[in-house]
Design a protein around this motif. Structure first.
Motif, PDB file in Angstrom:
ATOM      1  N   HIS A 155      56.382  10.090 110.482  1.00 60.60           N
ATOM      2  CA  HIS A 155      56.735  10.891 111.659  1.00 60.60           C
ATOM      3  C   HIS A 155      55.501  11.323 112.435  1.00 60.60           C
ATOM      4  O   HIS A 155      54.390  11.351 111.909  1.00 60.60           O
ATOM      5  CB  HIS A 155      57.539  12.124 111.232  1.00 60.60           C
ATOM      6  CG  HIS A 155      56.803  13.031 110.296  1.00 60.60           C
ATOM      7  ND1 HIS A 155      56.751  12.823 108.935  1.00 60.60           N
ATOM      8  CD2 HIS A 155      56.039  14.132 110.530  1.00 60.60           C
ATOM      9  CE1 HIS A 155      56.015  13.765 108.366  1.00 60.60           C
ATOM     10  NE2 HIS A 155      55.566  14.580 109.319  1.00 60.60           N
ATOM     11  N   ASN A 211      64.210  21.089 118.821  1.00 61.18           N
ATOM     12  CA  ASN A 211      63.193  20.254 118.171  1.00 61.18           C
ATOM     13  C   ASN A 211      62.987  20.632 116.707  1.00 61.18           C
ATOM     14  O   ASN A 211      62.487  19.837 115.921  1.00 61.18           O
ATOM     15  CB  ASN A 211      61.843  20.370 118.895  1.00 61.18           C
ATOM     16  CG  ASN A 211      61.726  19.458 120.105  1.00 61.18           C
ATOM     17  OD1 ASN A 211      60.742  19.489 120.820  1.00 61.18           O
ATOM     18  ND2 ASN A 211      62.749  18.657 120.367  1.00 61.18           N
ATOM     19  N   THR A 267      64.147  21.644 112.874  1.00 58.87           N
ATOM     20  CA  THR A 267      65.277  21.519 111.957  1.00 58.87           C
ATOM     21  C   THR A 267      65.911  22.909 111.855  1.00 58.87           C
ATOM     22  O   THR A 267      65.262  23.905 112.179  1.00 58.87           O
ATOM     23  CB  THR A 267      64.818  21.096 110.551  1.00 58.87           C
ATOM     24  OG1 THR A 267      64.005  22.147 110.009  1.00 58.87           O
ATOM     25  CG2 THR A 267      64.049  19.786 110.576  1.00 58.87           C
ATOM     26  N   ASN A 312      72.871  11.297 115.739  1.00 63.83           N
ATOM     27  CA  ASN A 312      73.271  11.298 114.337  1.00 63.83           C
ATOM     28  C   ASN A 312      74.382  12.341 114.196  1.00 63.83           C
ATOM     29  O   ASN A 312      74.115  13.545 114.189  1.00 63.83           O
ATOM     30  CB  ASN A 312      72.038  11.644 113.480  1.00 63.83           C
ATOM     31  CG  ASN A 312      72.347  11.687 111.995  1.00 63.83           C
ATOM     32  OD1 ASN A 312      73.473  11.982 111.588  1.00 63.83           O
ATOM     33  ND2 ASN A 312      71.348  11.403 111.175  1.00 63.83           N
ATOM     34  N   GLU A 348      74.468  14.918 111.231  1.00 65.47           N
ATOM     35  CA  GLU A 348      73.399  15.930 111.274  1.00 65.47           C
ATOM     36  C   GLU A 348      73.372  16.692 112.598  1.00 65.47           C
ATOM     37  O   GLU A 348      72.544  17.584 112.786  1.00 65.47           O
ATOM     38  CB  GLU A 348      72.036  15.273 111.032  1.00 65.47           C
ATOM     39  CG  GLU A 348      71.884  14.594 109.678  1.00 65.47           C
ATOM     40  CD  GLU A 348      71.878  15.580 108.520  1.00 65.47           C
ATOM     41  OE1 GLU A 348      71.480  16.746 108.726  1.00 65.47           O
ATOM     42  OE2 GLU A 348      72.296  15.193 107.404  1.00 65.47           O
ATOM     43  N   ARG A 387      72.308  15.783 115.527  1.00 68.57           N
ATOM     44  CA  ARG A 387      71.017  15.730 116.209  1.00 68.57           C
ATOM     45  C   ARG A 387      70.776  14.366 116.849  1.00 68.57           C
ATOM     46  O   ARG A 387      71.201  13.333 116.318  1.00 68.57           O
ATOM     47  CB  ARG A 387      69.880  16.030 115.226  1.00 68.57           C
ATOM     48  CG  ARG A 387      69.697  14.951 114.191  1.00 68.57           C
ATOM     49  CD  ARG A 387      68.693  15.319 113.109  1.00 68.57           C
ATOM     50  NE  ARG A 387      68.551  14.234 112.144  1.00 68.57           N
ATOM     51  CZ  ARG A 387      68.277  14.395 110.849  1.00 68.57           C
ATOM     52  NH1 ARG A 387      68.119  15.607 110.357  1.00 68.57           N
ATOM     53  NH2 ARG A 387      68.161  13.354 110.054  1.00 68.57           N
ATOM     54  N   GLU A 437      68.047  11.653 117.360  1.00 68.06           N
ATOM     55  CA  GLU A 437      66.807  11.240 116.713  1.00 68.06           C
ATOM     56  C   GLU A 437      66.096  10.253 117.635  1.00 68.06           C
ATOM     57  O   GLU A 437      66.726   9.316 118.125  1.00 68.06           O
ATOM     58  CB  GLU A 437      67.085  10.541 115.378  1.00 68.06           C
ATOM     59  CG  GLU A 437      67.757  11.422 114.356  1.00 68.06           C
ATOM     60  CD  GLU A 437      67.929  10.727 113.005  1.00 68.06           C
ATOM     61  OE1 GLU A 437      67.288   9.664 112.787  1.00 68.06           O
ATOM     62  OE2 GLU A 437      68.715  11.245 112.181  1.00 68.06           O
ATOM     63  N   LEU A 486      59.480   8.415 113.157  1.00 72.48           N
ATOM     64  CA  LEU A 486      60.305   9.468 113.774  1.00 72.48           C
ATOM     65  C   LEU A 486      59.426  10.279 114.720  1.00 72.48           C
ATOM     66  O   LEU A 486      58.367  10.766 114.325  1.00 72.48           O
ATOM     67  CB  LEU A 486      60.864  10.381 112.681  1.00 72.48           C
ATOM     68  CG  LEU A 486      61.571  11.651 113.156  1.00 72.48           C
ATOM     69  CD1 LEU A 486      62.896  11.331 113.835  1.00 72.48           C
ATOM     70  CD2 LEU A 486      61.795  12.611 111.991  1.00 72.48           C
ATOM     71  N   GLU A 497      61.031  12.583 117.265  1.00 74.78           N
ATOM     72  CA  GLU A 497      61.680  13.824 117.716  1.00 74.78           C
ATOM     73  C   GLU A 497      63.092  13.966 117.169  1.00 74.78           C
ATOM     74  O   GLU A 497      63.838  13.007 117.092  1.00 74.78           O
ATOM     75  CB  GLU A 497      61.760  13.855 119.258  1.00 74.78           C
ATOM     76  CG  GLU A 497      62.314  15.155 119.815  1.00 74.78           C
ATOM     77  CD  GLU A 497      62.266  15.224 121.351  1.00 74.78           C
ATOM     78  OE1 GLU A 497      62.765  14.279 122.010  1.00 74.78           O
ATOM     79  OE2 GLU A 497      61.739  16.212 121.882  1.00 74.78           O
ATOM     80  N   TYR A 498      63.421  15.208 116.799  1.00 77.12           N
ATOM     81  CA  TYR A 498      64.807  15.609 116.604  1.00 77.12           C
ATOM     82  C   TYR A 498      65.191  16.487 117.779  1.00 77.12           C
ATOM     83  O   TYR A 498      64.367  17.275 118.254  1.00 77.12           O
ATOM     84  CB  TYR A 498      64.973  16.473 115.342  1.00 77.12           C
ATOM     85  CG  TYR A 498      64.896  15.743 114.032  1.00 77.12           C
ATOM     86  CD1 TYR A 498      65.400  14.457 113.877  1.00 77.12           C
ATOM     87  CD2 TYR A 498      64.346  16.380 112.923  1.00 77.12           C
ATOM     88  CE1 TYR A 498      65.332  13.825 112.641  1.00 77.12           C
ATOM     89  CE2 TYR A 498      64.277  15.748 111.695  1.00 77.12           C
ATOM     90  CZ  TYR A 498      64.777  14.470 111.559  1.00 77.12           C
ATOM     91  OH  TYR A 498      64.711  13.837 110.350  1.00 77.12           O
ATOM     92  N   TYR A 506      68.323  18.851 118.000  1.00 81.77           N
ATOM     93  CA  TYR A 506      69.559  19.342 117.382  1.00 81.77           C
ATOM     94  C   TYR A 506      70.507  19.910 118.421  1.00 81.77           C
ATOM     95  O   TYR A 506      70.082  20.545 119.397  1.00 81.77           O
ATOM     96  CB  TYR A 506      69.255  20.423 116.340  1.00 81.77           C
ATOM     97  CG  TYR A 506      68.915  19.843 114.988  1.00 81.77           C
ATOM     98  CD1 TYR A 506      69.894  19.654 114.018  1.00 81.77           C
ATOM     99  CD2 TYR A 506      67.622  19.440 114.707  1.00 81.77           C
ATOM    100  CE1 TYR A 506      69.581  19.096 112.784  1.00 81.77           C
ATOM    101  CE2 TYR A 506      67.296  18.889 113.478  1.00 81.77           C
ATOM    102  CZ  TYR A 506      68.285  18.724 112.524  1.00 81.77           C
ATOM    103  OH  TYR A 506      67.976  18.170 111.305  1.00 81.77           O
TER     104      TYR A 506
END
Ligand code: AVJ
Length: 351
Positions: A57, A190, A192, A268, A271, A273, A275, A302, A304-305, A307
């Protein structure tokens, strides 16, 4: 962003000096300047550790060099990318209602304020005792704050160049005035959920027992809308994603070839989010700070997330940080939300 009434160690903290008239007087903290001017070595080490991890990541903060910030600005204007314009619609439409809920006259703090664009829509209604935009990028922030000050001469605007974890000293004359943190843009996405709770706990400490948080949170929705928002037809998001590799090359002397990584973005669902990944188009090696990294064909990094929450799921997260859900505002298509929390239950802040 923890706030101290006094500090015995001024050299290591960002100091706000409200007794100086118009020019904002803020010195960067050690933390802020080190984050801004982190040595090539420190950046190399951070990138290496992300690429040595089991799930490779890169921190999304590397998107935002000057070109990356321009690309993000272009993203916000894309038809497919609804969050920015929707949040602006909500802020514009509900400014007075938001001010009624939060009360007026607080000390308004905005971490990551950047161009201070969104707060403009609230300043008249919120009439803060002081507006304190905080951003790591000192020159850009101070220019934006100066422009804003000329538009709102009656509101004291005091920028602070610091990162979000820096300690900021508020002058004594703001002691006792309720604080409100404004955190628009769904930047919280961004993190978690566990990291988000950490950040919200930090906000909770910053605002004290009688403060509030006004935060923009992107909402769960039809995955087709989400997938389009991060896979625009013009390819701006793809360029934005790849740009972190060019930025890392500049910062560390690495030799990524951004064109040999594909932009991947998907929702996703389990989750909740988005991705974003960069996928190697072939077997290749990249040298970063003297260490060589091999990528298999189709191996991903990876980057960026993002959410997505419901109003309820986000309120639950905030509750874990000691923040009580008070009111929220959404657009008519329920794409995006602005949510207001207070540290304590009871009366609105100030009137
Ligand atoms: C700035 C983190 C809110 O997650 O939507 C936009 C960044 N990434 N397109 C987001 C972003 C790809 C954006 N945030």
């Amino acid at each position: 962003m923890a706030i101290h009434g006094r500090t015995p160690c001024q050299g290591e903290r960002a100091i706000l000096n409200l007794t100086d008239s118009d020019t904002a007087q803020a010195s960067t903290s050690t933390l802020a300047s080190s984050a801004e001017q982190a040595s090539d070595d420190a950046i190399s080490a951070e990138i290496q550790s992300g690429l040595n991890a089991e799930a490779r990541h890169i921190n999304p903060k590397y998107f935002y060099d000057e070109y990356g910030s321009q690309l993000f600005d272009q993203i916000t204007q894309l038809d497919e990318y609804y969050p920015t314009r929707t949040e602006i619609t909500i802020l514009t439409r509900f400014a007075e209602d938001i001010a009624r809920a939060t009360g007026r006259g607080s000390v308004l703090l905005e971490p990551g304020a950047g161009s201070c664009a969104k707060v403009r829509l609230l300043l008249e209604a919120l009439a803060p005792a002081c507006y304190i935009p905080i951003d790591i990028s000192r020159e850009f922030l101070f220019a934006a704050a100066q422009q804003l000050q000329s538009e709102f001469p009656h509101i004291p605007i005091r920028p602070v160049a610091a990162d979000m974890q820096a300690d900021i000293q508020l002058p004594d004359n703001l002691d006792g005035i309720p604080r409100m943190v404004f955190y628009p843009g769904s930047t919280i996405g961004n993190y978690t959920p566990a990291e988000a709770v950490e950040f919200l706990r930090h906000v909770r400490r910053t605002i004290g027992d009688n403060g509030g948080l006004l935060i923009g949170v992107d909402l769960q929705k039809d995955p087709a809308i989400l997938n389009l928002a991060y896979n625009d037809a013009a390819g701006v998001t793809a360029a934005f994603n790849r740009n972190c590799l060019s930025n890392i090359n500049t910062l560390t002397g690495a030799n990524f070839d951004p064109e040999r990584f594909r932009h991947i973005a998907f929702y996703n669902e389990s989750e909740h989010r988005i991705e974003m990944h960069l996928e190697s188009d072939s077997r290749q090696s990249v040298v970063i700070g003297g260490q060589s990294f091999d990528f298999k064909k189709n191996e991903r990094i990876l980057t960026e997330y993002s959410y997505k929450y419901t109003v309820e799921s986000f309120a639950q997260l905030a509750a874990e940080a000691g923040l009580h859900a008070r009111e929220h505002w959404v657009d008519e298509d329920q794409l995006f939300s602005l949510q207001y929390f207070t540290a304590s239950l009871g009366q609105p802040l100030v009137e």
